[in-house]
Design a protein around this motif. Structure first.
Motif, PDB file in Angstrom:
ATOM      1  N   LEU A  47     -13.963  -6.356 -35.766  1.00  0.00           N
ATOM      2  CA  LEU A  47     -13.422  -5.007 -35.937  1.00  0.00           C
ATOM      3  C   LEU A  47     -14.455  -4.065 -36.529  1.00  0.00           C
ATOM      4  O   LEU A  47     -14.567  -2.911 -36.145  1.00  0.00           O
ATOM      5  CB  LEU A  47     -12.212  -5.041 -36.866  1.00  0.00           C
ATOM      6  CG  LEU A  47     -10.920  -5.529 -36.246  1.00  0.00           C
ATOM      7  CD1 LEU A  47      -9.852  -5.625 -37.316  1.00  0.00           C
ATOM      8  CD2 LEU A  47     -10.491  -4.605 -35.135  1.00  0.00           C
ATOM      9  N   LEU A  48     -15.218  -4.582 -37.487  1.00  0.00           N
ATOM     10  CA  LEU A  48     -16.210  -3.734 -38.145  1.00  0.00           C
ATOM     11  C   LEU A  48     -17.397  -3.435 -37.240  1.00  0.00           C
ATOM     12  O   LEU A  48     -18.168  -2.529 -37.520  1.00  0.00           O
ATOM     13  CB  LEU A  48     -16.703  -4.396 -39.440  1.00  0.00           C
ATOM     14  CG  LEU A  48     -15.992  -4.073 -40.745  1.00  0.00           C
ATOM     15  CD1 LEU A  48     -16.178  -2.628 -41.138  1.00  0.00           C
ATOM     16  CD2 LEU A  48     -14.533  -4.414 -40.718  1.00  0.00           C
ATOM     17  N   GLY A  82     -18.376   1.281 -41.875  1.00  0.00           N
ATOM     18  CA  GLY A  82     -18.152   0.549 -43.107  1.00  0.00           C
ATOM     19  C   GLY A  82     -18.778  -0.824 -43.066  1.00  0.00           C
ATOM     20  O   GLY A  82     -19.625  -1.110 -42.221  1.00  0.00           O
ATOM     21  N   SER A  83     -18.354  -1.682 -43.991  1.00  0.00           N
ATOM     22  CA  SER A  83     -18.963  -2.997 -44.074  1.00  0.00           C
ATOM     23  C   SER A  83     -17.910  -4.009 -44.487  1.00  0.00           C
ATOM     24  O   SER A  83     -16.858  -3.656 -45.015  1.00  0.00           O
ATOM     25  CB  SER A  83     -20.095  -2.973 -45.100  1.00  0.00           C
ATOM     26  OG  SER A  83     -19.567  -2.557 -46.345  1.00  0.00           O
ATOM     27  N   SER A  84     -18.183  -5.293 -44.221  1.00  0.00           N
ATOM     28  CA  SER A  84     -17.272  -6.319 -44.710  1.00  0.00           C
ATOM     29  C   SER A  84     -18.067  -7.504 -45.218  1.00  0.00           C
ATOM     30  O   SER A  84     -19.196  -7.755 -44.810  1.00  0.00           O
ATOM     31  CB  SER A  84     -16.293  -6.755 -43.618  1.00  0.00           C
ATOM     32  OG  SER A  84     -16.933  -7.579 -42.680  1.00  0.00           O
ATOM     33  N   PHE A  85     -17.439  -8.202 -46.137  1.00  0.00           N
ATOM     34  CA  PHE A  85     -18.080  -9.321 -46.794  1.00  0.00           C
ATOM     35  C   PHE A  85     -17.002 -10.364 -47.000  1.00  0.00           C
ATOM     36  O   PHE A  85     -15.913 -10.040 -47.473  1.00  0.00           O
ATOM     37  CB  PHE A  85     -18.649  -8.860 -48.146  1.00  0.00           C
ATOM     38  CG  PHE A  85     -19.243  -9.964 -48.940  1.00  0.00           C
ATOM     39  CD1 PHE A  85     -20.559 -10.366 -48.717  1.00  0.00           C
ATOM     40  CD2 PHE A  85     -18.485 -10.642 -49.887  1.00  0.00           C
ATOM     41  CE1 PHE A  85     -21.103 -11.409 -49.455  1.00  0.00           C
ATOM     42  CE2 PHE A  85     -19.024 -11.692 -50.613  1.00  0.00           C
ATOM     43  CZ  PHE A  85     -20.343 -12.078 -50.390  1.00  0.00           C
ATOM     44  N   GLU A  86     -17.294 -11.596 -46.642  1.00  0.00           N
ATOM     45  CA  GLU A  86     -16.250 -12.610 -46.691  1.00  0.00           C
ATOM     46  C   GLU A  86     -16.866 -13.963 -46.960  1.00  0.00           C
ATOM     47  O   GLU A  86     -17.905 -14.303 -46.404  1.00  0.00           O
ATOM     48  CB  GLU A  86     -15.539 -12.592 -45.332  1.00  0.00           C
ATOM     49  CG  GLU A  86     -14.484 -13.627 -45.161  1.00  0.00           C
ATOM     50  CD  GLU A  86     -13.384 -13.109 -44.236  1.00  0.00           C
ATOM     51  OE1 GLU A  86     -12.374 -13.791 -44.137  1.00  0.00           O
ATOM     52  OE2 GLU A  86     -13.552 -12.023 -43.636  1.00  0.00           O
ATOM     53  N   GLU A  87     -16.176 -14.744 -47.803  1.00  0.00           N
ATOM     54  CA  GLU A  87     -16.633 -16.107 -48.051  1.00  0.00           C
ATOM     55  C   GLU A  87     -15.781 -17.062 -47.246  1.00  0.00           C
ATOM     56  O   GLU A  87     -14.574 -16.867 -47.119  1.00  0.00           O
ATOM     57  CB  GLU A  87     -16.455 -16.420 -49.536  1.00  0.00           C
ATOM     58  CG  GLU A  87     -17.711 -16.934 -50.183  1.00  0.00           C
ATOM     59  CD  GLU A  87     -17.425 -17.440 -51.580  1.00  0.00           C
ATOM     60  OE1 GLU A  87     -17.323 -16.592 -52.476  1.00  0.00           O
ATOM     61  OE2 GLU A  87     -17.285 -18.670 -51.737  1.00  0.00           O
ATOM     62  N   THR A 139     -14.877 -21.274 -46.431  1.00  0.00           N
ATOM     63  CA  THR A 139     -15.014 -22.629 -46.961  1.00  0.00           C
ATOM     64  C   THR A 139     -15.718 -23.527 -45.950  1.00  0.00           C
ATOM     65  O   THR A 139     -15.343 -23.551 -44.780  1.00  0.00           O
ATOM     66  CB  THR A 139     -13.623 -23.201 -47.275  1.00  0.00           C
ATOM     67  OG1 THR A 139     -12.971 -22.316 -48.171  1.00  0.00           O
ATOM     68  CG2 THR A 139     -13.714 -24.587 -47.885  1.00  0.00           C
ATOM     69  N   ASN A 176     -12.545 -12.422 -36.136  1.00  0.00           N
ATOM     70  CA  ASN A 176     -11.754 -11.291 -35.651  1.00  0.00           C
ATOM     71  C   ASN A 176     -11.897 -10.085 -36.570  1.00  0.00           C
ATOM     72  O   ASN A 176     -11.988  -8.951 -36.106  1.00  0.00           O
ATOM     73  CB  ASN A 176     -10.273 -11.689 -35.511  1.00  0.00           C
ATOM     74  CG  ASN A 176     -10.002 -12.402 -34.200  1.00  0.00           C
ATOM     75  OD1 ASN A 176     -10.542 -12.023 -33.159  1.00  0.00           O
ATOM     76  ND2 ASN A 176      -9.182 -13.434 -34.245  1.00  0.00           N
ATOM     77  N   ARG A 177     -11.904 -10.336 -37.867  1.00  0.00           N
ATOM     78  CA  ARG A 177     -12.108  -9.230 -38.802  1.00  0.00           C
ATOM     79  C   ARG A 177     -13.520  -8.664 -38.668  1.00  0.00           C
ATOM     80  O   ARG A 177     -13.715  -7.449 -38.614  1.00  0.00           O
ATOM     81  CB  ARG A 177     -11.897  -9.704 -40.244  1.00  0.00           C
ATOM     82  CG  ARG A 177     -10.448  -9.828 -40.638  1.00  0.00           C
ATOM     83  CD  ARG A 177     -10.309 -10.122 -42.125  1.00  0.00           C
ATOM     84  NE  ARG A 177     -10.700 -11.482 -42.464  1.00  0.00           N
ATOM     85  CZ  ARG A 177      -9.928 -12.545 -42.320  1.00  0.00           C
ATOM     86  NH1 ARG A 177      -8.713 -12.406 -41.838  1.00  0.00           N
ATOM     87  NH2 ARG A 177     -10.341 -13.738 -42.650  1.00  0.00           N
TER      88      ARG A 177
END
Lengths: 380, 380
Positions: free
Chosen positions: A282-283, A311-316, A318, A278-279
């Motif tokens: 958005l980007l 913009g940009s997003s980065f996510e780790e 698990t 979902n995040r």
């Protein structure tokens, strides 16, 4: 000429079940009308949009309706207008009386309203299905089957066959639904309690949406009837007819990969993955074909989006389990959101062949009966 | 360059108060943005649509915000996009960090999002009002005053002055609001607890609608400031600016009839009358200028609607009191619906002069401070 007295709310509830067949687009003028037919059985409401037709009976002995039939007959009334008038009647009961020239007089409390109607003969005949039922199924089970697949149908009219859900009864007892828009696919199978005759039909998505709201009681069992052009879902008071989508549904079995091809299997938490998607979405928002990149390197799973305009997003994320080789693969996040939303189990198994081949999602603990495919997007 | 850590929900709540100034139509591109300014006082949010501007302060010591300011500054961000991104952040807190080129990095949990912003100097200056406050008033009282009048404003741009509510402070303590679209009028007066300097301004209806949602605490007291072109409603953390409607408001006092002219006075139950009007309106539905006829003959009050295309209705209504001569008068039922809806008392007094002159509605037990006028429709 019709005359009866009835509880307003019981009347409205029954009428509104039929009225759901009437969409916002009226194909021919008479289909904006509702047919009301009063017989010794009770009040029959009929409505249709040409593709879907619904007949609802409010039985004469319904305990909430307090129905008192003085005279039988049939008439057509403008559906939405009639609904809003009845809803505003002042008293809890009202009298419906047909008077001269197909007019209807509604009396309730000190209020008296006269409405223009039309002769019932102007309403098109609903083609009846006379065959024996093909199978029986619980409403809740069928809704679940639809819910898990229908989101994947195509909305493009260029291949009409893909705008429906392909429903098959296999080996008399296995009900399978498949939907695909050629970029993603969802296939679900359930085992029925009762046996039936094998069939294969394509049900339009519009009918599936209506089905969900027309049959509100999930505990109810309905019978399924078929002829060459129509499907009928039937319980004791509702006949729900839909035209079928014509044509041959593509052979989707050959699209499902052989598990031996998988180079990487991951187990992920559905809720975590869904939130991250979902995040990511958005980007990519507002951009046709915006993609998210999933990268697996050793024990890390990373999601990245880079949309120069915003913009940009980065996510780790698990990984609960990982087996196989690392990968970098890009896809439309909306497809993942749709796929993850219909998973009821908390964990999903995702299996990749390569970054240009479709990958699959199955519930971790029920991998046999539910599989979804998503085609990646090639990026360079 | 800005840097702070904060509770997500406290941040969103404060930001969304300012954001309400941004409408769906963006007059100039920069007004789609939100200005965020961080000072030792806390975080200032500014948004505007050119007509309405809202400044909201989230104080540094707000107990729900858990704010930790590392570095101050100001920046512009795309309001709706930024809102949706923050709302989706995974953790309950996040860090907002300005990086090079007016970019903002949001970190929350394992998620890191970089957004493009713009330099704060591009944002238009909000013209400040430096005068002393004209008066003070409780938010709840002002909302009530607006609620009882604003529905009657004109939606026609042909007479812009009538698209606002005329607000006057009379004799330092009587706050009066008047709205009219030239077919109906609503005038309400309340006595304030505090004294102020007399004024007269016309506030646009759009500002009144925003006011209702921006000031959510009815118990709060706000100060009202004025200059030649603007009104400012202010509490401890919100500055709500609106442009005034320019021009001279018509003299509406002369429209209010002298009670000696009334030929008929009725007392009716508000709820009964409102329900009857709602039914009557349905029968006129879709017809511009559809009317309902009210007939008083001896001890009977009858409402009739006759719309040849769809039908007719006839209804008797109970008069609680009647004094004067019989009448037959026709009017737009929507005007009655709007008028009756804002009456909080259970009984209304309706007074007629003749069937071609405006009639008045006042609450039965508070006839001094609230009066509504409705012009009848001539029918032959």
């Amino acid at each position: 000429m019709i005359q009866f007295t009835i509880n307003k709310n019981a009347f409205l509830s029954a009428m509104r079940i039929a009225k759901q067949a009437i969409g916002s687009k009226i194909a021919i003028p008479v289909l904006s009308k509702l047919k009301i037919q009063v017989t010794s059985e009770g009040i029959h409401f009929t409505a249709s949009n040409g593709q879907i037709s619904i007949e609802k009976l409010l039985p004469a002995n319904d305990k909430d309706a307090g129905m008192l039939i003085d005279s039988e007959g049939a008439i057509l009334l403008e559906a939405n207008f009639f609904d809003s008038i009845v809803a505003q009647l002042p008293d809890i009961t009202f009298t419906f009386e047909e008077i001269e020239n197909y007019q209807v007089k509604l009396s309730s409390g000190k209020s008296e309203i006269t409405l223009k109607g039309q002769q019932p003969e102007l309403y098109p005949m609903i083609q009846q299905i006379t065959a024996k039922p093909s199978t029986k199924i619980a409403v809740g089970e069928l809704k679940e089957l639809f819910n898990e697949t229908a989101f994947a149908v195509s909305t493009q009219e260029s291949r009409p066959i893909l705008t429906g859900v392909n429903i098959q009864l296999i080996d008399h007892q296995n009900l399978q639904a498949v939907a695909t828009d050629s970029h993603r696919l969802s296939q679900r199978r359930i085992k029925l309690e009762s046996f039936g005759e094998d069939f294969q039909v394509v049900v339009p998505n519009r009918a599936i949406n209506s089905f969900r709201s027309v049959f509100s009681n999930d505990e109810d069992t309905i019978s399924v009837f078929l002829n060459a052009t129509q499907i009928l879902f039937k319980n004791s008071t509702i006949n729900f007819y839909s035209r079928l989508v014509e044509g041959n549904y593509p052979d989707t079995d050959r699209l499902i990969p052989d598990p031996s091809l998988y180079s990487l299997n991951l187990i992920l938490d559905v809720a975590d993955f869904l939130h991250a998607m979902n995040r990511a979405k958005l980007l990519t928002a507002g951009l046709q074909g915006g993609t998210v990149k999933l990268s697996v390197h050793d024990d890390k799973l990373m999601l990245t989006v880079n949309t120069p305009e915003v913009g940009s997003s980065f996510e780790e994320l698990t990984m609960l389990e990982k087996s196989g080789q690392d990968i970098e693969i890009s896809f439309n996040p909306q497809f993942l959101i749709d796929a993850l939303r219909v998973l009821k189990e908390p964990k999903v198994k995702i299996s990749f062949i390569s970054n240009v081949r479709p990958f699959t999602l199955v519930p971790k603990d029920d991998s046999e009966n539910f599989i979804q495919l998503i085609t990646p997007v090639r990026t360079n």
